[in-house]
Write an enzyme that holds these catalytic residues in place. Structure first.
Site, PDB file in Angstrom:
ATOM      1  N   HIS A 226      12.891   5.851   1.554  1.00 34.62           N
ATOM      2  CA  HIS A 226      12.013   6.658   0.707  1.00 34.62           C
ATOM      3  C   HIS A 226      12.049   8.066   1.290  1.00 34.62           C
ATOM      4  CE1 HIS A 226       8.317   8.314  -0.841  1.00 34.62           C
ATOM      5  NE2 HIS A 226       7.682   8.177   0.304  1.00 34.62           N
ATOM      6  N   TYR A 257       4.198  12.391  -4.259  1.00 37.96           N
ATOM      7  CA  TYR A 257       2.900  12.787  -3.711  1.00 37.96           C
ATOM      8  C   TYR A 257       3.139  13.940  -2.741  1.00 37.96           C
ATOM      9  CZ  TYR A 257       4.602   9.961   0.147  1.00 37.96           C
ATOM     10  OH  TYR A 257       5.391   9.458   1.146  1.00 37.96           O
ATOM     11  N   ASP A 541      -8.731 -24.701  -7.916  1.00 35.25           N
ATOM     12  CA  ASP A 541      -9.266 -25.820  -8.705  1.00 35.25           C
ATOM     13  C   ASP A 541      -8.084 -26.666  -9.158  1.00 35.25           C
ATOM     14  OD1 ASP A 541      -8.202 -24.132 -10.646  1.00 35.25           O
ATOM     15  OD2 ASP A 541      -9.729 -24.652 -12.124  1.00 35.25           O
ATOM     16  N   TYR A 646       3.318 -36.384 -18.681  1.00 32.71           N
ATOM     17  CA  TYR A 646       4.273 -36.098 -17.605  1.00 32.71           C
ATOM     18  C   TYR A 646       5.483 -37.003 -17.759  1.00 32.71           C
ATOM     19  CZ  TYR A 646       0.913 -32.969 -15.816  1.00 32.71           C
ATOM     20  OH  TYR A 646       0.075 -31.886 -15.715  1.00 32.71           O
TER      21      TYR A 646
HETATM   22  P1  FAD Z   1       6.016  -0.282  12.073  1.00 31.68           P
HETATM   23  O1  FAD Z   1       5.258   0.949  12.203  1.00 31.68           O
HETATM   24  O2  FAD Z   1       7.460  -0.140  11.755  1.00 31.68           O
HETATM   25  O3  FAD Z   1       5.828  -1.101  13.384  1.00 31.68           O
HETATM   26  C1  FAD Z   1       6.621  -2.227  13.673  1.00 31.68           C
HETATM   27  C2  FAD Z   1       6.963  -2.156  15.135  1.00 31.68           C
HETATM   28  O4  FAD Z   1       7.589  -3.362  15.546  1.00 31.68           O
HETATM   29  C3  FAD Z   1       7.919  -1.027  15.441  1.00 31.68           C
HETATM   30  O5  FAD Z   1       7.318  -0.128  16.298  1.00 31.68           O
HETATM   31  C4  FAD Z   1       9.110  -1.721  16.026  1.00 31.68           C
HETATM   32  O6  FAD Z   1       9.746  -0.972  17.026  1.00 31.68           O
HETATM   33  C5  FAD Z   1       8.514  -3.008  16.558  1.00 31.68           C
HETATM   34  N1  FAD Z   1       9.504  -4.075  16.670  1.00 31.68           N
HETATM   35  C6  FAD Z   1      10.348  -4.505  15.731  1.00 31.68           C
HETATM   36  N2  FAD Z   1      11.145  -5.465  16.193  1.00 31.68           N
HETATM   37  C7  FAD Z   1      10.792  -5.657  17.485  1.00 31.68           C
HETATM   38  C8  FAD Z   1      11.274  -6.526  18.501  1.00 31.68           C
HETATM   39  N3  FAD Z   1      12.277  -7.400  18.283  1.00 31.68           N
HETATM   40  N4  FAD Z   1      10.680  -6.459  19.709  1.00 31.68           N
HETATM   41  C9  FAD Z   1       9.674  -5.595  19.945  1.00 31.68           C
HETATM   42  N5  FAD Z   1       9.201  -4.750  19.025  1.00 31.68           N
HETATM   43  C10 FAD Z   1       9.761  -4.782  17.807  1.00 31.68           C
HETATM   44  N6  FAD Z   1       1.788   4.287   3.907  1.00 31.68           N
HETATM   45  C11 FAD Z   1       0.624   4.775   3.453  1.00 31.68           C
HETATM   46  O7  FAD Z   1      -0.386   4.092   3.476  1.00 31.68           O
HETATM   47  N7  FAD Z   1       0.533   6.020   2.942  1.00 31.68           N
HETATM   48  C12 FAD Z   1       1.605   6.839   2.889  1.00 31.68           C
HETATM   49  O8  FAD Z   1       1.507   7.959   2.423  1.00 31.68           O
HETATM   50  C13 FAD Z   1       2.836   6.348   3.345  1.00 31.68           C
HETATM   51  N8  FAD Z   1       3.923   7.113   3.256  1.00 31.68           N
HETATM   52  C14 FAD Z   1       5.077   6.708   3.813  1.00 31.68           C
HETATM   53  C15 FAD Z   1       6.151   7.574   3.827  1.00 31.68           C
HETATM   54  C16 FAD Z   1       7.313   7.237   4.449  1.00 31.68           C
HETATM   55  C17 FAD Z   1       8.445   8.191   4.460  1.00 31.68           C
HETATM   56  C18 FAD Z   1       7.423   5.951   5.032  1.00 31.68           C
HETATM   57  C19 FAD Z   1       8.669   5.529   5.708  1.00 31.68           C
HETATM   58  C20 FAD Z   1       6.364   5.066   4.993  1.00 31.68           C
HETATM   59  C21 FAD Z   1       5.186   5.433   4.391  1.00 31.68           C
HETATM   60  N9  FAD Z   1       4.089   4.571   4.320  1.00 31.68           N
HETATM   61  C22 FAD Z   1       2.890   5.043   3.868  1.00 31.68           C
HETATM   62  C23 FAD Z   1       4.198   3.154   4.713  1.00 31.68           C
HETATM   63  C24 FAD Z   1       3.760   2.908   6.131  1.00 31.68           C
HETATM   64  O9  FAD Z   1       4.307   3.868   6.969  1.00 31.68           O
HETATM   65  C25 FAD Z   1       4.203   1.546   6.615  1.00 31.68           C
HETATM   66  O10 FAD Z   1       3.923   0.580   5.658  1.00 31.68           O
HETATM   67  C26 FAD Z   1       3.521   1.188   7.920  1.00 31.68           C
HETATM   68  O11 FAD Z   1       3.702   2.187   8.855  1.00 31.68           O
HETATM   69  C27 FAD Z   1       4.036  -0.118   8.468  1.00 31.68           C
HETATM   70  O12 FAD Z   1       3.428  -0.357   9.707  1.00 31.68           O
HETATM   71  P2  FAD Z   1       3.875  -1.578  10.603  1.00 31.68           P
HETATM   72  O13 FAD Z   1       3.033  -1.598  11.786  1.00 31.68           O
HETATM   73  O14 FAD Z   1       3.954  -2.793   9.760  1.00 31.68           O
HETATM   74  O15 FAD Z   1       5.407  -1.248  10.950  1.00 31.68           O
END
Ligand code: FAD
Length: 817
Positions: A226, A257, A541, A646
């Protein structure tokens, strides 16, 4: 790093940090959070999200998450930097359709308790002076929304958990394995060592599918790119002298946005082809900028959106791009998060596909669920158990990822069927419905007829025709099918329902424990019952037939089936019951034969005695139809005499054809799910997931008749006993719209004066009673028949009156005929 923990959380993005924070508040200790990247700009999606925090959504669950989390973020800070700045959120309309949609969204705000105001263009301009008000028709402003600093939020939450002595955070620690002993998790293996634990919470964001595989599960999400771009410097913005001085602005018509970053204007752009990233293709850490969830910007996808941006915000014209990237985050098959205990691996929990906006609420929900065993609100939309088998296949996950990405800012009609992928599951009667020129919708992967064009020309009710929004994905033929069912008889395809068989020495004990009704009935009896959570909230239900002393067949909805199945298995396992629980959904087609002439139709197709005496209401038995054996239940979801039949798929069409031949001279038709819903609403039958959910108790839903206190203990009984003699906070109430032709579709606010007192849980036209019907949970003092109220529909007040229910056949005489 500790080598033992009560809980290991994988991932220190917003999801992992919020879960740790809320568990710490609940008194949990000995939590280890492992993160492959640095802390707290980990390189995951949270690290580069621009932090738009909006409150209003069509989903009550998501609105609840945001309404809790956003104010919480504003109270968090790191080194004086706030977690969120509540400058408000503005949504603007450039088209008539969008302007109407903003009115609908304003209604959701009222329904779910979010303050929001519709604004004229000049009022919008006062809030956002850099916007050209001549380019818009109006706006919707929610003052409680704002802009978050996601890394600050994550860090502040993590720090609070650390300060409480509840959690340690391990950066640069990659999970490489999850060990299991049979069904149970036993340890998390990392490149820094092994941590013994029997509890794991997966918060790995776009890496979720990869980490899930380590535990042998599918995490059904698709990372999608995105675009995010900053342009500047812009003197008009510099003049504010602040980082954020204006609301976040959503220009839904252009799928974009915008927000302020000091003298820069940031823009998030969904207006490009879906750009999926296979989880295994995400770059590893170690790249120069160390942000694996960012890919290179694709300028070819930005040219047109930039022109659209400049139309609304002329100040950006000629300004250079100062920062640009394609960020990745998770898109699920239905656009909802994935939360809760995995149905197949004990001790493995998920908190995946969570937006920043919902991180606080989702983290709290999963923490409370882990702590008490009961989710604090109805989480069916997010439950990890909700996925059908087909929805866990790579092709489906990919295809749906594309669709949910495309849909992010589109106007979606509540009755709009999913566009792609279609045709995955077809019932044995699919071709018969095709012959009837059915309009098919999708339900749990099944193709399901909503109505049949072949029925056009049947008598329709004398009601004003629906127009505009209410007429979309609807047909007057539904009304004709409804009336024909009440006057003669109709066949309905019930094959899409989930069918579960429970068998074994403890089958009865399990039934008695999980269901509210008396299940110890003679074989051949059918019982309608609720399935509660431990707090007394309504999970589901179901209709249950006792086949033999130790064998039951359960019918649950197409959507609810996987979740119900997982729940039954979990409860059986928890109590050590000796039972076999099998999903037999595809082993049977099912036909609803309903209407006053249903007996005449059935009698003409079978030599068995189907008289009331031989085959009474709420019983079940085998019949022979043509040359086929079927199992028939004398029940009805439409309030008419009839049977659910059924039959295995091999003889299913043979049975359909036999009934069809027998019934055609009697006026039998094939009808769709549209008529089924209008028939059920005027009969007062509740719709699962709409009128019935875990936010409410059976008392509030008027479902006391399904509770059998004396049968012994059952899940939810204790909680209900505590509530039994307390006054009700609200009651599911039947309303009819006063003016013929007025229609509502669901989720609209119910008003007393200008005050929202509830919202429509389900609605449809009762074509036999000649009224449009809406159900809503209302304060008991307003739930009195005759009470005058209003329902807000696209900004208009539609007068409505509370009615005594059910509106149709209150004595149930037709069912027992
Ligand atoms: P992450 O932040 O990705 O955290 C997951 C973590 O797990 C990472 O730090 C990763 O390193 C770690 N990990 C993965 N695999 C392993 C492993 N094997 N061992 C150890 N660690 C591991 N949301 C909004 O609400 N409003 C917005 O305006 C918005 N805009 C966005 C714009 C952009 C450009 C993007 C990319 C996203 C946007 N989002 C927005 C969405 C939002 O950023 C994400 O949905 C959210 O940050 C997800 O959080 P998370 O903790 O699930 O994932």
């Amino acid at each position: 790093m500790p080598n033992k923990a009560r809980l290991v959380i994988i991932g220190a993005g917003i999801a992992g940090c919020s879960a740790a924070y809320h568990l710490a508040q609940l008194g949990w200790r000995d939590i280890v959070v492992v993160e492959q990247g640095p802390l707290f700009a980990t390189g995951g999606s949270t690290s580069h999200a621009p932090g738009g925090l909006s409150l209003i959504s069509s989903s009550r669950m998501l609105t609840d998450f945001a309404s809790y989390g956003v104010p919480l973020y504003a109270r968090l800070a790191v080194d004086g930097r706030p977690g969120a700045t509540l400058v408000g959120g503005l949504e603007v309309a450039r088209s008539e359709a969008r302007w109407a949609e903003l009115k609908r969204r304003a209604g959701w705000g009222k329904s779910y308790g979010v303050e929001a105001h519709l604004l004229e263009p000049r009022e919008v301009r006062q809030l956002v002076p850099v916007l050209d008000e001549h380019q818009i028709l109006g706006g919707l402003f929610s003052p409680g929304a704002g802009i978050g600093a996601p890394v600050v939020i994550a860090q502040a939450m993590a720090q609070a958990a650390i300060d409480l002595g509840a959690a340690t955070f391990q950066p640069h620690t990659t999970v490489t394995g999850i060990e299991r002993d049979g069904r149970r998790v036993t340890a998390v293996v990392t490149d820094q060592g092994r941590i013994e634990t029997d509890l794991v919470l997966l918060c790995a964001g776009i890496w979720g599918p990869l980490v899930g595989r380590l535990a042998g599960i599918v995490v059904p999400l698709m990372p999608m790119e995105h675009q995010y771009v900053k342009v500047g410097p812009i003197p008009e913005l510099a003049a504010f002298g602040r980082e954020i001085a204006m609301p976040i602005v959503r220009v839904h018509d252009h799928l974009m946005y915008c927000r302020m970053h000091g003298d820069q204007w940031g823009m998030g752009n969904y207006n490009h082809v879906p750009l999926p990233v296979e989880p295994e293709h995400i770059r590893p850490h170690g790249h120069p900028d160390d942000e694996p969830s960012k890919n290179a910007f694709t300028p070819e996808h930005f040219a047109e959106p930039f022109n659209q941006l400049a139309e609304v915000f002329p100040m950006v014209r000629g300004r250079p791009i100062t920062e640009s990237f394609n960020g990745m985050f998770s898109f699920t098959t239905d656009g909802m998060p994935i939360l809760g205990p995995h149905p197949e691996v004990d001790g493995l929990w998920l908190a995946e596909a969570i937006w920043i906006t919902h991180g606080g609420g989702a983290g709290r929900a999963v923490a409370q669920w882990m702590d008490s065993g009961v989710p604090p609100l109805d989480l069916r939309e997010a439950d990890v158990s909700r996925f059908h088998r087909h929805a866990l296949t790579p092709g489906y996950i990919r295809a749906r990822g594309h669709e949910t990405y495309r849909n992010t800012h589109l106007i979606i009609h509540p009755a709009e069927p999913m566009a792609r992928p279609r045709g995955i599951r077809r019932t044995p009667f699919y071709e018969r419905y095709q012959e009837q020129q059915a309009f098919f919708i999708e339900m749990g992967g099944w193709e399901r007829a909503a109505w049949c064009e072949a029925n056009a020309g049947l008598a329709e009710p004398d009601l004003p025709a629906r127009t505009g929004w209410a007429a979309q994905f609807w047909s007057p033929v539904q009304a004709a099918e409804h009336l024909r069912t009440r006057e003669a008889a109709a066949l309905f395809d019930m094959s899409t329902f989930t069918k579960i068989e429970v068998e074994g020495p403890d089958a009865l004990a399990l039934m008695q424990w999980v269901f509210t009704n008396q299940m110890d009935v003679p074989p051949g009896r059918v019982v309608y019952t609720l399935l509660l959570d431990f707090n007394g909230g309504m999970r589901s239900d179901m209709t249950v037939s006792r086949l033999t002393a130790d064998r039951f067949r359960i019918l649950s909805g197409a959507g609810a089936g996987p979740r119900d199945l997982a729940w039954l298995r979990r409860q059986a396992q928890a109590r050590g019951f000796q039972v076999t629980i099998r999903d037999v959904s595809s082993a049977y087609g099912a036909i609803g034969l309903w209407g006053p002439r249903a007996r005449a139709v059935l009698a003409a197709a079978t030599e068995d005695d189907v008289s009331n005496a031989a085959f009474p209401y709420y019983t079940a038995r085998e019949l022979t139809i043509g040359a086929a054996q079927v199992y028939a239940l004398r029940v009805s979801y439409v309030g008419e005499l009839g049977w659910e039949i059924y039959v295995p798929p091999d003889t299913a069409r043979h049975v359909w054809d036999a009934l069809w031949r027998a019934g055609r001279p009697l006026g039998l038709i094939a009808a769709g799910s549209g008529a089924m819903d209008s028939l059920r609403i005027e009969k007062g039958y509740r719709r699962l997931g709409f009128d019935l959910d875990a936010n409410y108790t059976p008392f509030e839903a008027g479902m006391e008749h399904t509770l059998r206190w004396k049968k012994g203990d059952f899940i939810g009984r204790e909680a209900l006993l505590r509530l039994k003699d307390q006054p009700l906070a609200r009651r599911l109430t039947c309303l009819t719209l006063d003016r013929p032709g007025d229609v509502v579709l669901g989720r609209e606010p119910v008003l007393e004066g200008s005050r929202a007192v509830g919202f429509v849980s389900s609605a449809n036209t009762g074509y036999s009673v000649g009224q449009h019907v809406a159900y809503a949970y209302l304060p008991p003092e307003l739930a009195q028949p005759g009470q005058k109220l209003a329902i807000e529909y696209f900004g208009q007040r539609l007068p409505a009156t509370v009615a005594a229910e059910p509106l149709f056949d209150p004595d149930g005489a037709r069912l027992r005929a």
